[in-house]
Write an enzyme that holds these catalytic residues in place. Structure first.
Site, PDB file in Angstrom:
ATOM      1  N   CYS A 153     -13.710  -2.517   6.016  1.00 25.84           N
ATOM      2  CA  CYS A 153     -12.765  -1.771   5.176  1.00 25.84           C
ATOM      3  C   CYS A 153     -13.452  -0.920   4.103  1.00 25.84           C
ATOM      4  O   CYS A 153     -12.912   0.103   3.706  1.00 25.84           O
ATOM      5  CB  CYS A 153     -11.784  -2.732   4.524  1.00 25.84           C
ATOM      6  SG  CYS A 153     -10.686  -3.547   5.700  1.00 25.84           S
ATOM      7  N   LYS A 191      -6.909   6.636  12.061  1.00 21.62           N
ATOM      8  CA  LYS A 191      -7.262   7.204  10.761  1.00 21.62           C
ATOM      9  C   LYS A 191      -7.779   8.626  10.911  1.00 21.62           C
ATOM     10  O   LYS A 191      -8.555   8.913  11.821  1.00 21.62           O
ATOM     11  CB  LYS A 191      -8.318   6.329  10.072  1.00 21.62           C
ATOM     12  CG  LYS A 191      -7.828   4.916   9.784  1.00 21.62           C
ATOM     13  CD  LYS A 191      -8.901   4.064   9.131  1.00 21.62           C
ATOM     14  CE  LYS A 191      -8.373   2.671   8.799  1.00 21.62           C
ATOM     15  NZ  LYS A 191      -9.416   1.823   8.155  1.00 21.62           N
ATOM     16  N   ARG A 213      -2.502   6.450   9.704  1.00 20.22           N
ATOM     17  CA  ARG A 213      -2.400   5.979   8.327  1.00 20.22           C
ATOM     18  C   ARG A 213      -2.650   7.118   7.342  1.00 20.22           C
ATOM     19  O   ARG A 213      -2.648   8.286   7.722  1.00 20.22           O
ATOM     20  CB  ARG A 213      -3.355   4.810   8.126  1.00 20.22           C
ATOM     21  CG  ARG A 213      -2.996   3.612   9.022  1.00 20.22           C
ATOM     22  CD  ARG A 213      -3.757   2.380   8.653  1.00 20.22           C
ATOM     23  NE  ARG A 213      -3.388   1.245   9.472  1.00 20.22           N
ATOM     24  CZ  ARG A 213      -3.877   0.015   9.309  1.00 20.22           C
ATOM     25  NH1 ARG A 213      -4.750  -0.218   8.333  1.00 20.22           N
ATOM     26  NH2 ARG A 213      -3.503  -0.973  10.090  1.00 20.22           N
ATOM     27  N   CYS A 264      -7.612 -11.705   0.505  1.00 14.49           N
ATOM     28  CA  CYS A 264      -7.732 -11.276   1.897  1.00 14.49           C
ATOM     29  C   CYS A 264      -7.980 -12.473   2.796  1.00 14.49           C
ATOM     30  O   CYS A 264      -8.955 -13.226   2.615  1.00 14.49           O
ATOM     31  CB  CYS A 264      -8.861 -10.260   2.060  1.00 14.49           C
ATOM     32  SG  CYS A 264      -9.075  -9.714   3.779  1.00 14.49           S
ATOM     33  N   LYS A 301      -4.547   0.775  14.799  1.00 14.98           N
ATOM     34  CA  LYS A 301      -4.472   1.759  13.718  1.00 14.98           C
ATOM     35  C   LYS A 301      -5.245   3.027  14.066  1.00 14.98           C
ATOM     36  O   LYS A 301      -6.167   3.013  14.884  1.00 14.98           O
ATOM     37  CB  LYS A 301      -5.007   1.159  12.425  1.00 14.98           C
ATOM     38  CG  LYS A 301      -6.452   0.698  12.488  1.00 14.98           C
ATOM     39  CD  LYS A 301      -6.831  -0.058  11.222  1.00 14.98           C
ATOM     40  CE  LYS A 301      -8.214  -0.681  11.328  1.00 14.98           C
ATOM     41  NZ  LYS A 301      -8.555  -1.495  10.158  1.00 14.98           N
ATOM     42  N   CYS A 341     -14.809  -4.013  -1.002  1.00 12.94           N
ATOM     43  CA  CYS A 341     -13.452  -4.319  -0.555  1.00 12.94           C
ATOM     44  C   CYS A 341     -12.878  -5.430  -1.424  1.00 12.94           C
ATOM     45  O   CYS A 341     -13.578  -6.064  -2.212  1.00 12.94           O
ATOM     46  CB  CYS A 341     -13.457  -4.724   0.916  1.00 12.94           C
ATOM     47  SG  CYS A 341     -14.104  -6.383   1.216  1.00 12.94           S
ATOM     48  N   CYS A 369     -16.234  -9.449   4.914  1.00 10.68           N
ATOM     49  CA  CYS A 369     -16.235  -9.760   6.344  1.00 10.68           C
ATOM     50  C   CYS A 369     -16.695  -8.519   7.093  1.00 10.68           C
ATOM     51  O   CYS A 369     -16.871  -7.459   6.497  1.00 10.68           O
ATOM     52  CB  CYS A 369     -14.844 -10.200   6.795  1.00 10.68           C
ATOM     53  SG  CYS A 369     -13.684  -8.835   7.055  1.00 10.68           S
ATOM     54  N   ARG A 375       0.846  -1.199   0.000  1.00 10.62           N
ATOM     55  CA  ARG A 375       0.000   0.000   0.000  1.00 10.62           C
ATOM     56  C   ARG A 375       0.879   1.245   0.000  1.00 10.62           C
ATOM     57  O   ARG A 375       1.821   1.355   0.788  1.00 10.62           O
ATOM     58  CB  ARG A 375      -0.913  -0.003   1.233  1.00 10.62           C
ATOM     59  CG  ARG A 375      -1.934   1.118   1.255  1.00 10.62           C
ATOM     60  CD  ARG A 375      -2.855   0.972   2.470  1.00 10.62           C
ATOM     61  NE  ARG A 375      -3.630  -0.257   2.383  1.00 10.62           N
ATOM     62  CZ  ARG A 375      -4.101  -0.903   3.458  1.00 10.62           C
ATOM     63  NH1 ARG A 375      -3.842  -0.469   4.667  1.00 10.62           N
ATOM     64  NH2 ARG A 375      -4.825  -2.005   3.297  1.00 10.62           N
TER      65      ARG A 375
END
Length: 565
Positions: A479, A213, A147, A436, A211, A430, A475, A78
């Site tokens: 995301c 954001k 991020r 994944c 994380k 996603c 899932c 990424r």
């Protein structure tokens, strides 16, 4: 390792971070190991801070296991891109690397970043070096740090937009880890100092619990879904000038089936700050999360849980004390949509920008549309074009004086113009299967086909142009921000999805579970009578999400603690 920390009470990742020597771990040794296509288990955690996820091809997993072969390991890389703007040369480099070292495609993410998929271990280092050659990097694109910082897509729309884009870069630089590990491992720079001398002034040696954001929105458009962010800034304008930002804290989309104490949450607007206070506000909130976030249970480690555990009043007090003075009262604002605005737009600089729909955010050529080839030619032939990634997986060909040439190239490869339904234009998926490791079901590879079948229903009731936000993930980790969609589909098992309804088209309301574990036939059967009802009984300009709540198909969900799978 500190003798004062009881490591038995903390998550395993906490010890891995602490022992990593500021994100070095044994990555060098893992990369040099010729016996396996994988890296060491502890390095799979550390590599995330370098913008890398280890994956394997789940489509061939059973066959490889039968043949007694290890999984077909590869890596996602990424690329960090604050505010989402790339130059033509940077676009061409990503295009080249996708062909030479990845699977031939580029993924545009919902955080305005690039992803390359299918990079095998021996190509990791040359790929990252190629990325750095055009002044891009992958550090902090993943991991327990701040991020990629999102902002409203095009800075040339106004001077205010330019200020917001600059802020995205300033925040990103201020909150980027300071370790030299990235440059040593990937760019062959010499070790500048020993770990005893090295420090992380903001993050410390264990970084954040999870994380983090940040997104910046400019009303009336909420194209970064600002309430889904750990920290959101909402630009406030008066008489054409930016006077500051409302501050929203505690958003986050992730949850886990069967664990009700995990849930998506909308950020709370907690006050207002002036432009020169933003960096300090962001740093202080990051430090509060570093100090008070849950390091025992990673499923409860995001800022949203820190706030809900301690209370919003506690959080405000902690922040005000850290700042030395309280935030001002929040200013009025209004959002009208969280989708992208397609088509041509002229900026204050007189240049033109075209917002293109990119299905699933995947840049590739198909039998119908040669998107990747078209964009490559654009980058080569339209010298002044920028490539701006939006928060909805789409792309803006931006700030060019060569409008006609852009149009000719896109038409040549059947990219644009093309008729699209309002539903498809507002779709997000996603990656999910096949790479994944968390996915229970398909998303990116399946949603376009499902939309085609829903479009048949919309056509039947003369709603094909109606803008309805639909999002699918493989899932519940969120995301693709599915919990903000008017129609949300979350994979439960192969071919089966939970159906959620009632999110808003401005991103300020969660949706609600409507039906569980549906097949495709079930989804279409459940949606058709609701769509028919919507066509006949909506009030003027009523959105689909508002309608299903008014008609009591679902109850309104605003608080994360009230959300249920």
């Amino acid at each position: 390792m500190s003798n004062q920390i009881d490591w038995t009470t903390l998550s395993e990742v906490e010890k891995i971070k602490n022992d990593s020597n500021y994100l070095r771990g044994t990555l060098k040794e893992s990369l040099e190991d010729p016996v396996t296509g994988a890296i060491a288990p502890s390095d799979t955690q550390i590599s995330k801070f370098h913008g890398i996820y280890q994956q394997h091809d789940r489509d061939v997993a059973k066959e490889r296991k039968h043949q007694k072969l290890e999984p077909a390991f590869s890596f996602l890389i990424r690329v960090r891109l604050p505010g989402g703007i790339a130059t033509a040369s940077q676009w061409l480099q990503m295009d080249r690397l996708s062909d030479s070292h990845a699977n031939g495609t580029i993924k545009l993410t919902t955080r305005q970043a690039f992803q390359l998929h299918g990079v095998i271990k021996r190509n990791l280092k040359p790929t990252i070096q190629g990325i750095n050659e055009v002044l891009l990097d992958t550090i902090a694109a993943c991991g327990d740090v701040n991020r990629n910082v999102m902002s409203h897509a095009n800075p040339s729309e106004s001077p205010l937009h330019a200020q917001v884009y600059k802020l995205a870069g300033d925040l990103s630089r201020h909150l980027t880890p300071q370790t030299g590990a990235y440059h040593e491992i990937w760019l062959d720079k010499k070790l500048v100092s020993s770990s005893k001398e090295e420090t992380e002034p903001i993050y410390g040696d264990r970084y954040l619990p999870r994380k983090f954001k940040i997104g910046i929105a400019i009303p009336p458009y909420n194209d970064v879904d600002v309430f889904s962010q750990d920290l959101g800034f909402i630009a406030i304008e008066e008489k054409g000038k930016l006077i500051g930002y409302n501050v929203a804290a505690g958003g986050g989309m992730g949850s886990t089936f069967g664990i009700p104490e995990t849930y998506p949450r909308l950020g709370d607007v907690i006050g207002f700050c002036k432009p020169n206070q933003v960096i300090d506000v962001a740093e202080k909130i990051v430090l509060i999360q570093k100090e008070h976030g849950n390091r025992e249970n990673r499923k409860r480690a995001r800022l949203k849980y820190t706030i809900d555990t301690n209370g919003i009043d506690w959080f405000r007090k902690e922040l005000n004390n850290a700042l030395g003075s309280p935030l001002e009262e929040a200013k009025p604002y209004k959002f009208t949509r969280n989708g992208d605005r397609y088509g041509w737009k002229q900026g204050t600089n007189g240049k033109w920008s075209l917002n293109l729909f990119v299905e699933g955010g995947r840049i590739k050529d198909s039998e119908q549309v040669a998107l990747k080839t078209a964009l490559r030619e654009l980058a080569r032939e339209v010298n002044d074009a920028q490539f701006i990634l939006t928060g909805n997986q789409n792309l803006i060909i931006a700030n060019t004086t060569e409008k006609e040439k852009v149009a000719q190239i896109l038409k040549k490869y059947k990219v644009w113009p093309t008729p699209l339904s309002g539903l498809r234009q507002n779709s997000i998926a996603c990656v999910a299967l096949n790479t994944c490791g968390l996915a229970f079901a398909e998303a990116e590879r399946y949603l376009p086909d499902l939309i085609t079948k829903i479009e048949d229903i919309l056509n039947k009731y003369n709603l094909i142009k109606e803008e309805i936000v639909i999002r699918m993930t493989g899932c519940p980790n969120g995301c693709g921000r599915p919990y903000l969609a008017e129609i949300g589909l979350i994979g439960k098992s192969p071919g089966h999805y939970n159906l959620y309804l009632g999110g808003s088209n401005t991103g300020n309301r969660l949706n609600t579970l409507y039906r569980e574990t549906l097949t495709e036939t079930d989804i279409l059967t459940e949606l058709e009578p609701i769509i028919e009802d919507f066509s006949k009984n909506r009030v003027k300009q009523e959105s689909f999400g508002d309608f299903v709540i008014r008609q009591k198909y679902v109850t309104e969900t605003n608080q994360g603690k009230d959300f249920r799978h």
